[in-house]
Design a protein around this motif. Structure first.
Motif, PDB file in Angstrom:
ATOM      1  N   ILE A  26     -26.717 -14.760  -7.631  1.00 37.82           N
ATOM      2  CA  ILE A  26     -27.642 -15.653  -6.933  1.00 37.82           C
ATOM      3  C   ILE A  26     -27.075 -16.045  -5.581  1.00 37.82           C
ATOM      4  N   GLY A  27     -25.781 -16.319  -5.551  1.00 38.74           N
ATOM      5  CA  GLY A  27     -25.136 -16.658  -4.285  1.00 38.74           C
ATOM      6  C   GLY A  27     -25.285 -15.549  -3.258  1.00 38.74           C
ATOM      7  N   ARG A  28     -25.089 -14.301  -3.700  1.00 40.65           N
ATOM      8  CA  ARG A  28     -25.256 -13.169  -2.767  1.00 40.65           C
ATOM      9  C   ARG A  28     -26.697 -13.088  -2.268  1.00 40.65           C
ATOM     10  N   ALA A  29     -27.648 -13.284  -3.173  1.00 37.80           N
ATOM     11  CA  ALA A  29     -29.057 -13.198  -2.787  1.00 37.80           C
ATOM     12  C   ALA A  29     -29.439 -14.285  -1.778  1.00 37.80           C
ATOM     13  N   LEU A  30     -28.746 -15.421  -1.860  1.00 39.02           N
ATOM     14  CA  LEU A  30     -29.044 -16.538  -0.955  1.00 39.02           C
ATOM     15  C   LEU A  30     -28.139 -16.563   0.268  1.00 39.02           C
ATOM     16  N   GLY A  31     -27.205 -15.611   0.348  1.00 35.64           N
ATOM     17  CA  GLY A  31     -26.293 -15.569   1.489  1.00 35.64           C
ATOM     18  C   GLY A  31     -25.241 -16.654   1.476  1.00 35.64           C
ATOM     19  N   VAL A  32     -24.857 -17.117   0.305  1.00 34.70           N
ATOM     20  CA  VAL A  32     -23.859 -18.180   0.183  1.00 34.70           C
ATOM     21  C   VAL A  32     -22.455 -17.573   0.213  1.00 34.70           C
ATOM     22  N   ALA A  33     -21.585 -18.129   1.023  1.00 32.37           N
ATOM     23  CA  ALA A  33     -20.198 -17.673   1.086  1.00 32.37           C
ATOM     24  C   ALA A  33     -19.487 -18.006  -0.220  1.00 32.37           C
ATOM     25  N   ASP A  34     -18.532 -17.170  -0.618  1.00 27.58           N
ATOM     26  CA  ASP A  34     -17.817 -17.394  -1.875  1.00 27.58           C
ATOM     27  C   ASP A  34     -17.187 -18.781  -1.928  1.00 27.58           C
ATOM     28  N   ALA A  35     -16.683 -19.249  -0.790  1.00 25.74           N
ATOM     29  CA  ALA A  35     -16.017 -20.550  -0.750  1.00 25.74           C
ATOM     30  C   ALA A  35     -16.974 -21.697  -1.053  1.00 25.74           C
ATOM     31  N   ASP A  36     -18.257 -21.490  -0.828  1.00 20.67           N
ATOM     32  CA  ASP A  36     -19.260 -22.541  -1.049  1.00 20.67           C
ATOM     33  C   ASP A  36     -20.011 -22.391  -2.368  1.00 20.67           C
ATOM     34  N   LEU A  37     -19.664 -21.374  -3.150  1.00 22.83           N
ATOM     35  CA  LEU A  37     -20.458 -21.018  -4.323  1.00 22.83           C
ATOM     36  C   LEU A  37     -20.514 -22.142  -5.354  1.00 22.83           C
ATOM     37  N   ALA A  38     -19.378 -22.745  -5.666  1.00 23.23           N
ATOM     38  CA  ALA A  38     -19.337 -23.767  -6.713  1.00 23.23           C
ATOM     39  C   ALA A  38     -20.184 -24.976  -6.362  1.00 23.23           C
ATOM     40  N   GLU A  39     -20.318 -25.286  -5.079  1.00 21.74           N
ATOM     41  CA  GLU A  39     -21.117 -26.430  -4.657  1.00 21.74           C
ATOM     42  C   GLU A  39     -22.580 -26.067  -4.477  1.00 21.74           C
ATOM     43  N   ALA A  40     -22.854 -24.894  -3.913  1.00 21.15           N
ATOM     44  CA  ALA A  40     -24.236 -24.504  -3.629  1.00 21.15           C
ATOM     45  C   ALA A  40     -24.969 -24.016  -4.877  1.00 21.15           C
ATOM     46  N   VAL A  41     -24.230 -23.324  -5.768  1.00 22.67           N
ATOM     47  CA  VAL A  41     -24.844 -22.775  -6.999  1.00 22.67           C
ATOM     48  C   VAL A  41     -23.982 -23.215  -8.184  1.00 22.67           C
ATOM     49  N   PRO A  42     -23.973 -24.504  -8.495  1.00 22.18           N
ATOM     50  CA  PRO A  42     -23.066 -25.012  -9.533  1.00 22.18           C
ATOM     51  C   PRO A  42     -23.500 -24.629 -10.940  1.00 22.18           C
ATOM     52  N   LEU A  43     -22.504 -24.516 -11.821  1.00 24.12           N
ATOM     53  CA  LEU A  43     -22.763 -24.316 -13.244  1.00 24.12           C
ATOM     54  C   LEU A  43     -22.792 -25.678 -13.924  1.00 24.12           C
ATOM     55  N   VAL A  44     -23.880 -25.967 -14.607  1.00 17.72           N
ATOM     56  CA  VAL A  44     -24.028 -27.226 -15.337  1.00 17.72           C
ATOM     57  C   VAL A  44     -23.882 -26.922 -16.820  1.00 17.72           C
ATOM     58  N   GLU A  45     -22.790 -27.387 -17.425  1.00 11.88           N
ATOM     59  CA  GLU A  45     -22.486 -27.061 -18.812  1.00 11.88           C
ATOM     60  C   GLU A  45     -23.257 -27.973 -19.759  1.00 11.88           C
ATOM     61  N   ILE A  46     -23.892 -27.364 -20.749  1.00 13.91           N
ATOM     62  CA  ILE A  46     -24.727 -28.089 -21.710  1.00 13.91           C
ATOM     63  C   ILE A  46     -24.348 -27.640 -23.119  1.00 13.91           C
ATOM     64  N   VAL A  47     -24.030 -28.589 -23.974  1.00 12.66           N
ATOM     65  CA  VAL A  47     -23.695 -28.267 -25.365  1.00 12.66           C
ATOM     66  C   VAL A  47     -24.984 -28.221 -26.174  1.00 12.66           C
ATOM     67  N   THR A  48     -25.207 -27.125 -26.875  1.00 12.33           N
ATOM     68  CA  THR A  48     -26.415 -26.973 -27.685  1.00 12.33           C
ATOM     69  C   THR A  48     -26.114 -27.247 -29.158  1.00 12.33           C
ATOM     70  N   THR A  49     -27.170 -27.515 -29.910  1.00  9.95           N
ATOM     71  CA  THR A  49     -27.010 -27.733 -31.355  1.00  9.95           C
ATOM     72  C   THR A  49     -26.400 -26.511 -32.019  1.00  9.95           C
ATOM     73  N   GLY A  50     -26.789 -25.324 -31.561  1.00 13.54           N
ATOM     74  CA  GLY A  50     -26.231 -24.094 -32.126  1.00 13.54           C
ATOM     75  C   GLY A  50     -24.730 -23.990 -31.932  1.00 13.54           C
ATOM     76  N   ASP A  51     -24.222 -24.588 -30.855  1.00 18.34           N
ATOM     77  CA  ASP A  51     -22.779 -24.586 -30.614  1.00 18.34           C
ATOM     78  C   ASP A  51     -22.066 -25.620 -31.481  1.00 18.34           C
ATOM     79  N   ARG A  52     -22.742 -26.751 -31.723  1.00 12.56           N
ATOM     80  CA  ARG A  52     -22.091 -27.837 -32.469  1.00 12.56           C
ATOM     81  C   ARG A  52     -21.967 -27.523 -33.954  1.00 12.56           C
ATOM     82  N   VAL A  53     -22.978 -26.864 -34.526  1.00 14.69           N
ATOM     83  CA  VAL A  53     -22.981 -26.583 -35.970  1.00 14.69           C
ATOM     84  C   VAL A  53     -22.492 -25.158 -36.181  1.00 14.69           C
ATOM     85  N   GLN A  54     -21.314 -25.020 -36.758  1.00 13.64           N
ATOM     86  CA  GLN A  54     -20.687 -23.700 -36.879  1.00 13.64           C
ATOM     87  C   GLN A  54     -20.468 -23.254 -38.317  1.00 13.64           C
TER      88      GLN A  54
END
Length: 316
Positions: A26-54
């Motif tokens: 996505i960063g490449r498609a938007l022309g985002v520099a690698d140095a700006d990737l974490a801020e411009a295209v951040p990963l938002v971590e979400i715990v799902t029920t499927g992960d909690r029940v093992q």
């Protein structure tokens, strides 16, 4: 730099690896520099029920939607802009207001045989302990080898590989695609044939899910692979007709063969004692309505199998 696209992802190592791949794309498609990737295209971590029940099979706690529900809620609420899912975890019906906007190129769709002791599935001894949480893999394994002892194996890839290495099982079955993406190719003893182990619908593919109004976002077309999207449409059509869930053992795989899309789909009795399979080809798979026709072909095949299988298709 302001956030351009926020990516919702599960926290597992595989999910983070897959989402990181999409973050860079996505960063490449938007022309985002690698140095700006974490801020411009951040990963938002979400715990799902499927992960909690093992400790239980997914079918006992609500099905595979438990890997997507919390992320879809974040997407609908505007807390993230795109969700990255393993396609095989995405239920047939999309929640209101959401859609699968792009399907990137597919990884290897096959299942992997992993064992510390035996070089191939055929080399397993009588009564061997085979670890899997997949009803499909269970049914396919028992169709070939009814003597095997199928034992429940859940958890992330690291956990499953560790349990196999510790001798909890004689062998385990995993998706080749996940092992490849994590750099664990060396543990694969055998890549199981598509004929014997027809994959889950969408296996090896990723789904990029957005709100309906974002389907024309500038990065979407750059990440979508038309051939993979077409194949997945056919497979998910079959899944829809077969009521694909964690309570039904179904497989489906489509691929381009000589400028035709060939779909094979099947349903099995959970104990492997019966197997219903159909195949069909879609001609002119490049037309504007190709995905709709592929989905219709899948639904037609699935309906034929559904009728043939009758009441033998699900667990009690």
């Amino acid at each position: 730099m302001a956030h351009l696209v926020r990516i919702g992802t599960r926290r597992s190592k595989l999910a983070m690896t897959q989402s990181g791949m999409m973050q860079r794309a996505i960063g490449r498609a938007l022309g985002v520099a690698d140095a700006d990737l974490a801020e411009a295209v951040p990963l938002v971590e979400i715990v799902t029920t499927g992960d909690r029940v093992q400790d239980r099979r997914l079918m006992e706690i609500g099905g595979k939607a438990l890997f997507t529900k919390e992320i879809e809620e974040a997407l609908a609420d505007g807390r993230v802009d795109v969700a990255v899912h393993s396609m095989k975890d995405v239920p047939a019906e999309q929640p209101y207001g959401l859609c699968i906007a792009a399907v990137p190129p597919r990884e290897d769709a096959r299942d992997a045989f992993v064992s510390e002791l035996f070089p191939s599935f055929a080399d397993l001894p009588m009564g061997a302990r085979l670890g899997t949480a997949s009803l499909r893999r269970q049914a396919q394994a028992l169709a070939l080898r009814p003597d095997l002892a199928i034992e429940m194996l859940r958890g992330n890839v690291d956990t499953r590989l560790r349990r196999a290495a510790d001798g909890d099982f004689d062998a385990i079955l995993l998706a080749v695609s996940g092992l490849n993406r994590l750099g664990f190719e060396s543990v694969i003893r055998e890549r199981l044939s598509l004929n014997d182990f027809l994959p889950a619908p969408g296996q090896g593919a990723l789904a990029l899910q957005t709100r309906v109004e974002d389907i024309d976002a500038v990065w979407v077309a750059a990440l979508n692979d038309p051939d993979t999207a077409l194949a997945v449409a056919a497979e998910r059509g079959a899944m829809t007709a077969l009521e694909g869930s964690c309570r039904t053992a179904i497989g489906a795989h489509a691929e381009m063969v000589d400028d035709r899309l060939r779909l094979t789909t099947e349903m099995l009795a959970p104990d492997g004692s019966a197997r219903w399979r159909r195949s069909a080809d879609l001609s002119d798979p490049r037309g504007a309505d190709a995905e709709d026709r592929a989905r219709d072909m899948g639904m037609t095949l699935g309906a034929a199998i559904h009728a043939a299988a009758g009441d033998q298709r699900t667990l009690p």
